[in-house]
Scaffold this motif. Sequence first.
Motif, PDB file in Angstrom:
ATOM      1  N   VAL A  69      36.739 -41.270  10.468  1.00 32.15           N
ATOM      2  CA  VAL A  69      36.482 -41.169  12.171  1.00 32.15           C
ATOM      3  C   VAL A  69      37.827 -40.768  12.174  1.00 32.15           C
ATOM      4  O   VAL A  69      38.271 -38.967  12.733  1.00 32.15           O
ATOM      5  N   ASP A  90      33.354 -32.322   7.660  1.00 31.27           N
ATOM      6  CA  ASP A  90      31.707 -31.972   7.620  1.00 31.27           C
ATOM      7  C   ASP A  90      31.544 -32.735   6.338  1.00 31.27           C
ATOM      8  O   ASP A  90      30.913 -33.392   6.875  1.00 31.27           O
ATOM      9  N   THR A  93      31.558 -36.594   8.045  1.00 36.65           N
ATOM     10  CA  THR A  93      30.319 -36.023   8.935  1.00 36.65           C
ATOM     11  C   THR A  93      29.465 -36.993   8.185  1.00 36.65           C
ATOM     12  O   THR A  93      29.021 -38.012   8.455  1.00 36.65           O
ATOM     13  N   ARG A  96      29.255 -40.111   7.091  1.00 36.72           N
ATOM     14  CA  ARG A  96      29.671 -40.757   8.045  1.00 36.72           C
ATOM     15  C   ARG A  96      27.981 -41.311   8.707  1.00 36.72           C
ATOM     16  O   ARG A  96      26.752 -42.507   8.919  1.00 36.72           O
ATOM     17  N   ARG A  97      27.328 -40.235   7.705  1.00 34.88           N
ATOM     18  CA  ARG A  97      26.007 -39.657   9.180  1.00 34.88           C
ATOM     19  C   ARG A  97      24.662 -40.810   7.912  1.00 34.88           C
ATOM     20  O   ARG A  97      23.737 -41.416   8.228  1.00 34.88           O
ATOM     21  N   THR A 102      27.681 -48.345  12.175  1.00 34.26           N
ATOM     22  CA  THR A 102      28.476 -48.643  13.301  1.00 34.26           C
ATOM     23  C   THR A 102      28.293 -49.570  14.254  1.00 34.26           C
ATOM     24  O   THR A 102      27.218 -49.068  14.793  1.00 34.26           O
ATOM     25  N   GLU A 120      15.556 -44.738  16.547  1.00 34.74           N
ATOM     26  CA  GLU A 120      15.251 -43.611  15.984  1.00 34.74           C
ATOM     27  C   GLU A 120      16.344 -42.604  15.425  1.00 34.74           C
ATOM     28  O   GLU A 120      16.007 -41.937  14.418  1.00 34.74           O
ATOM     29  N   LEU A 121      17.075 -42.382  16.819  1.00 33.46           N
ATOM     30  CA  LEU A 121      18.289 -40.869  15.580  1.00 33.46           C
ATOM     31  C   LEU A 121      18.976 -40.701  14.973  1.00 33.46           C
ATOM     32  O   LEU A 121      19.171 -39.829  13.855  1.00 33.46           O
ATOM     33  N   PRO A 122      19.105 -41.744  14.138  1.00 29.33           N
ATOM     34  CA  PRO A 122      20.250 -42.029  12.607  1.00 29.33           C
ATOM     35  C   PRO A 122      19.249 -41.416  11.870  1.00 29.33           C
ATOM     36  O   PRO A 122      19.136 -40.495  10.677  1.00 29.33           O
ATOM     37  N   GLN A 124      16.310 -39.649  12.456  1.00 32.89           N
ATOM     38  CA  GLN A 124      16.477 -38.039  12.303  1.00 32.89           C
ATOM     39  C   GLN A 124      17.225 -37.368  11.597  1.00 32.89           C
ATOM     40  O   GLN A 124      17.157 -36.329  11.616  1.00 32.89           O
ATOM     41  N   LEU A 125      18.462 -37.399  12.113  1.00 33.36           N
ATOM     42  CA  LEU A 125      19.658 -37.358  11.781  1.00 33.36           C
ATOM     43  C   LEU A 125      19.244 -36.968   9.651  1.00 33.36           C
ATOM     44  O   LEU A 125      20.452 -36.196   9.547  1.00 33.36           O
ATOM     45  N   ASN A 126      18.632 -38.179   9.197  1.00 35.88           N
ATOM     46  CA  ASN A 126      18.746 -37.736   8.192  1.00 35.88           C
ATOM     47  C   ASN A 126      17.070 -37.686   8.226  1.00 35.88           C
ATOM     48  O   ASN A 126      17.624 -37.458   6.051  1.00 35.88           O
ATOM     49  N   GLY A 127      16.597 -36.341   8.169  1.00 35.93           N
ATOM     50  CA  GLY A 127      15.643 -36.023   7.800  1.00 35.93           C
ATOM     51  C   GLY A 127      14.396 -37.401   7.763  1.00 35.93           C
ATOM     52  O   GLY A 127      13.631 -36.474   6.849  1.00 35.93           O
ATOM     53  N   VAL A 128      14.405 -37.642   7.984  1.00 37.61           N
ATOM     54  CA  VAL A 128      13.903 -39.308   8.217  1.00 37.61           C
ATOM     55  C   VAL A 128      11.971 -38.903   7.949  1.00 37.61           C
ATOM     56  O   VAL A 128      12.022 -38.094   9.427  1.00 37.61           O
ATOM     57  N   ARG A 169      19.962 -49.692  14.816  1.00 42.48           N
ATOM     58  CA  ARG A 169      20.375 -48.544  15.442  1.00 42.48           C
ATOM     59  C   ARG A 169      21.483 -48.292  14.062  1.00 42.48           C
ATOM     60  O   ARG A 169      21.548 -47.550  12.992  1.00 42.48           O
TER      61      ARG A 169
ATOM     62  N   ALA B   2      15.330 -36.287   1.067  1.00 48.02           N
ATOM     63  CA  ALA B   2      14.769 -36.820   2.917  1.00 48.02           C
ATOM     64  C   ALA B   2      14.711 -34.563   3.052  1.00 48.02           C
ATOM     65  O   ALA B   2      15.329 -34.098   2.437  1.00 48.02           O
ATOM     66  N   ALA B   3      13.528 -34.943   3.707  1.00 50.62           N
ATOM     67  CA  ALA B   3      14.286 -32.815   4.472  1.00 50.62           C
ATOM     68  C   ALA B   3      15.392 -32.907   5.812  1.00 50.62           C
ATOM     69  O   ALA B   3      15.928 -33.668   5.789  1.00 50.62           O
ATOM     70  N   ARG B   4      16.313 -31.481   5.557  1.00 45.85           N
ATOM     71  CA  ARG B   4      17.219 -30.901   5.754  1.00 45.85           C
ATOM     72  C   ARG B   4      16.667 -31.803   7.224  1.00 45.85           C
ATOM     73  O   ARG B   4      16.009 -30.619   7.336  1.00 45.85           O
ATOM     74  N   PRO B   5      17.938 -32.580   8.147  1.00 37.21           N
ATOM     75  CA  PRO B   5      16.783 -32.627   8.974  1.00 37.21           C
ATOM     76  C   PRO B   5      17.896 -31.236  10.296  1.00 37.21           C
ATOM     77  O   PRO B   5      18.744 -30.799   9.938  1.00 37.21           O
ATOM     78  N   ILE B  10      16.726 -31.741  17.564  1.00 33.35           N
ATOM     79  CA  ILE B  10      16.597 -33.144  17.871  1.00 33.35           C
ATOM     80  C   ILE B  10      18.245 -33.176  18.795  1.00 33.35           C
ATOM     81  O   ILE B  10      17.600 -34.002  20.504  1.00 33.35           O
ATOM     82  N   LEU B 324      27.885 -41.068  14.766  1.00 30.28           N
ATOM     83  CA  LEU B 324      26.414 -41.267  14.188  1.00 30.28           C
ATOM     84  C   LEU B 324      25.961 -39.847  12.965  1.00 30.28           C
ATOM     85  O   LEU B 324      25.515 -39.869  12.066  1.00 30.28           O
ATOM     86  N   GLY B 325      27.116 -38.820  12.569  1.00 29.34           N
ATOM     87  CA  GLY B 325      27.709 -38.167  11.952  1.00 29.34           C
ATOM     88  C   GLY B 325      26.919 -37.239  12.323  1.00 29.34           C
ATOM     89  O   GLY B 325      26.230 -36.267  10.724  1.00 29.34           O
ATOM     90  N   THR B 327      27.601 -33.431  13.279  1.00 27.09           N
ATOM     91  CA  THR B 327      28.853 -32.376  12.836  1.00 27.09           C
ATOM     92  C   THR B 327      29.075 -31.424  13.803  1.00 27.09           C
ATOM     93  O   THR B 327      28.658 -31.165  14.772  1.00 27.09           O
ATOM     94  N   PRO B 415      35.020 -38.526  17.179  1.00 29.73           N
ATOM     95  CA  PRO B 415      33.797 -39.314  17.341  1.00 29.73           C
ATOM     96  C   PRO B 415      33.960 -40.845  18.041  1.00 29.73           C
ATOM     97  O   PRO B 415      35.052 -41.190  18.192  1.00 29.73           O
TER      98      PRO B 415
END
Lengths: 243, 879
Positions: A69, A90, A93, A96-97, A102, A120-122, A124-128, A169, B2-5, B10, B324-325, B327, B415
């Motif tokens: 960060v 990026d 980031t 981090r994602r 953290t 759930e948010l991380p 989602q951000l990782n496309g699960v 989280r 995993a798929a591109r989020p 979101i 949380l990542g 960008t 952040p």
Amino acid sequence: MEPLTKTETSSQRADRSELVLTALDVTKSYAGRPVLRGVSLELHAGERLALTGPSGSGKSTLLNCLGGVDRADGGSIRFKNRALEALDGDGLTEVRRRDIGTIFQFFHLLPTLTAAENVELPLQLNGVAPAERAERVHALLKRVGVLGRAQALPGELSGGEMQRVAIARALAHRPAVLLADEPTGNLDSRNGAIILELLRELSDETGTALLLVTHSGAATHICHREIHLRDGLIAGVRDKDAD
Amino acid sequence: MAARPPVLRILWTRFAWRHWRMAPVSSGLLLLILALGVAAFFSIRLANQAAVAGFENFTDLITAESDGLITAPVGTLPTSVLLDLRQLLGNTPVNLVPVLETSAVPPRRADTEGIGARPTLQILGLDLPALVNLAGQAYGSGGGLAGTPGGAGRRIGDQSAADVYISAALARRDGLTNGSILSLVINDRPAELRVAGVIPTPPGRPAAPASLLIMDLPDLQALTDKTGQLDRIEFVLEAGPHRAERWARIKAQLEAANSPTAPRWVVSSSAARRDAGLTMTRAFRLNLTILSLLALLVGLYLVFQGLQGAVVRRRSEIAILRSLGVTSGQIQGAWLVEAAVVGLAGGLLGLALGWLGAQLAVQTVGRTMHALYFGRAVEAAAFDFKEALLALTVAVAASTLAGWRPARLAANTPPAQIAARAGSASDPGGRWLNHPGFGLALLVAGGLLTTLPPVRMDGGGRLPVAAYAAALCWIFGAGVFAGQILSGLGRLIQWLKIESVPLRLACSHLRAPGGRHRLAVAGLVCAVGMTAGMAILVSSFDLTMRGWIARTFQADVYATSDGDQTASTINRIVPATWQSIAADPAVKQANVIQGGEIFINGVSTLLVGHDPRFYRDYSHPAWVSAPRDDAVFDAARNAELVLASESFCERFRLHRGDVVRVPIPGGDRPVTIAGVYADYGNERGSLLIERRQFTNWFGSQLAASVILALQPGEDPEALRAKLRLAHPGLGVYTSGFLRGEALRIFRQTFAVTYALELIGIIVAVAGLAFTMSSLLWERRNDLATLRALGLRRRELSAAAALEGGLLAVAGLVAGLLVSLALGWLLIFRINKQTFGWTLQTDLPGAQLLVLALLVLASATLAGWLAGRWATRLPAEREE
Ligand SMILES: Nc1ncnc2c1ncn2[C@@H]1O[C@H](COP(=O)(O)OP(=O)(O)O)[C@@H](O)[C@H]1O
Ligand SMILES: [Mg+2]
């Protein structure tokens, strides 16, 4: 469903000597005033490392540089064989994602999301995928003991509950490293102890490395090693027996 | 893997949307105000379009589209021209469509009905039997008027009522069927027409408007005392290839046959003719569009403020997301999408409001255009898909643009781990607002711009582009300076050493105003400056108009054809009528006014024959350049002298002493402008000549109106009643009534500007409220500290109220100063350049005071409310 908890023997842990994080001679100054003056350290998979030192000694600054960060002025930080200094904003980031979880002193839950949605948010951000997300969120909330408050908003939770949700989280996307800056600093001693125990168990179960910034002696007990920082330099390293 | 989020999705569903939903009042308000801006833009464009639709060539609705037409150089064409044309063109395959056109109005229902209250109808006289042949071209097989019940050209045995064909719209509206009797006033006489059928709509063409009537040519000629006369002859070529070339050949032939010294006709192409009507009003319409864009601009200022405030409030959330990542690019994208969605939602709401507004605006705009330019009726504004798309696109694009800075601000949020340290150090926007030099440069640039002339357009319209740009420069320049006033104000109050904690607190924030403060004040300066500037213009206009009207309408009684409601309707009073009126024993002196449209260098203007002595004695002209001697008033010496209106001189760039060539039958006549008078009744300009001269030149005795001065002791009302009874087709007005009507029509013209002013003030104060709540949100920890130190909620609210009030004071000081400059600019540049009118200046002190108090009170209230809200915020304590 993948098992969230794995039972492992201590011999298995010893095998995992894989390096997750390496810092080499990291320096950082603010407005010409040096805050980190050449810090080097290594963090192995599954290892728990405590970072201690007086207030203002540069613990948070070091943690921020390690977590991508903030940027170090000099030296090198390698995260799973990627040099952070070579990555752009990026790229950091992205690391981090995907690979870092953290935990904050002030929890930093998103106030408009429910406990479950925060966890759930991380994912989602990782496309699960949604189905898997729901299962993992359920299992994690159950594991940290706040399943009953899954639909509550952060404002309706107690400090201890909030930090449990925050831990869930931080672990949801199965990061390689968990970075925690004074995670018990804002909790009473009883709740603080519960959170520390939870962190210890979870890092054992998931094999996630833990870098824990603290100035409480109790917190260092759950760690395998302790690095003491003073005036931006490592003043001592102590191996401990966490078990 | 995993798929591109779908990060954007979101961020939208989990965050942005929830925030909007959680604050329905402020979100709704923001959307509503943006919608008002869009609505102003959309409705004015729709209304313009509806007004413009009135200029379509009516003949085109009946026949196939014509290729060209001829008119007389001035006045009417004799019917005999038709034979000459046939001879000239030999067997060239072309249809000649002779047209006579007049206007009519329904009889008045009440004696006191206002001018312009009744719809004006257009009556076309066409050679119906000949049209039957042509109809095939427009309607395919069969069709045309011939196919309608009653049949074209069929004579009704009883000649008491002539046949008329009406539009389907009129038939529906007034419940008319074949055989119904339609009562109208044509020229100065009531007429009864028998409905003989409905004008059919050719496939793929617009339906005839309700205001269109069609009669057989001889019937209309008889009805209007124009036997043997035509207004124009249209040329319709057979469909097929090379139509344009064929028309060009005929045009050349027609022009070659014309005598250069005494032209018999003027040839023009239909396309060019259609454009002429549009160019004439282009300046007016562009001015309105610019005003509506200003409304949109202030709406966007609010979107900017609203989004900026939202970023500030959601900063910690953004910081966590960054941890949380997510960008910074994704954050920026999400905020831009949010801005675009705001624009879309506000735009859609604006379309609905705008469509409603257009129905109202079409009345105002239409009537104004009607009064100023044409006697064409304006239909209701139709919802136009293309215009809607344009308005929506403008709203979304502009809103996204307004969201640009807030989105950058959001993207720059670090952040959460380091956000607490960075804090609110990043002050949004307005670094440029910190440079007084920049403000000075803007003010100077504005000053230079005021020296530039307007852009001149075809058809005589003028657009004061440079003056508008100057106004923008001054507004922004003053906005920059207002920040300086703010810090000065803060220091001044501190120097006064008033023992009040809230005041001390408020001043501590103003002493070193941040970007947010400066931006809010700049917004206020903009709104106050424009509003007050407009108020100065309107009040000056009002003063000038009242003076002009009081002076101009000093005769006692005015008689016009009742069909004549505007400057340009065709209805006239026949000589027998005006002679009998002038001979009434109650009348001391009569001024018979004749007039007609003439074209100078292809630009339309009015030529008026009158009695200059009567004009001097009873209208007390306000001279822009007074005649140097009495020659122009002396019938023996004024054969080649004219009086020109100020608009005329502005339009043709002429001055007293210049020579104008007036087109009359058989050639041009040079006349000299002996004097220039102010005239606020007509934007096209007019030339006044001795009536005897007009009669000589044009061989016509038809009068447009008669103005009467009565013998001492005679009652104007009594004469009015008497004349109305004797001549039911006449509109007879007393000067008192006319003064009232003239004022009413002019005030109506400014109704739009009042609405825009109101929007401006609402937006500026709402912008200030947004600013105050963002500022207080950022200070919520300090507020908690102050509470802990023992300050009461009431005192903290008072401090916020004082801060808002002081911001308003700074905005008002700079805004009122710039409004003086804007008022000057509006009166002496924009108005003068657009309309050619010089106005007396008037400072509406009471109005400006009310405005200032209103802004001050609402800004203080906004600050107080924001303060109350902020003291209830939970503090977020860190370290
Ligand atoms: N963003 C910053 N700007 C200026 N100085 C900073 C910033 N962040 C940290 N510092 C300074 O760096 C030093 C170390 O801070 P920090 O790493 O937070 O210490 P610790 O976490 O060990 O208490 C402190 O003196 C602090 O004031
Ligand atoms: Mg710290």
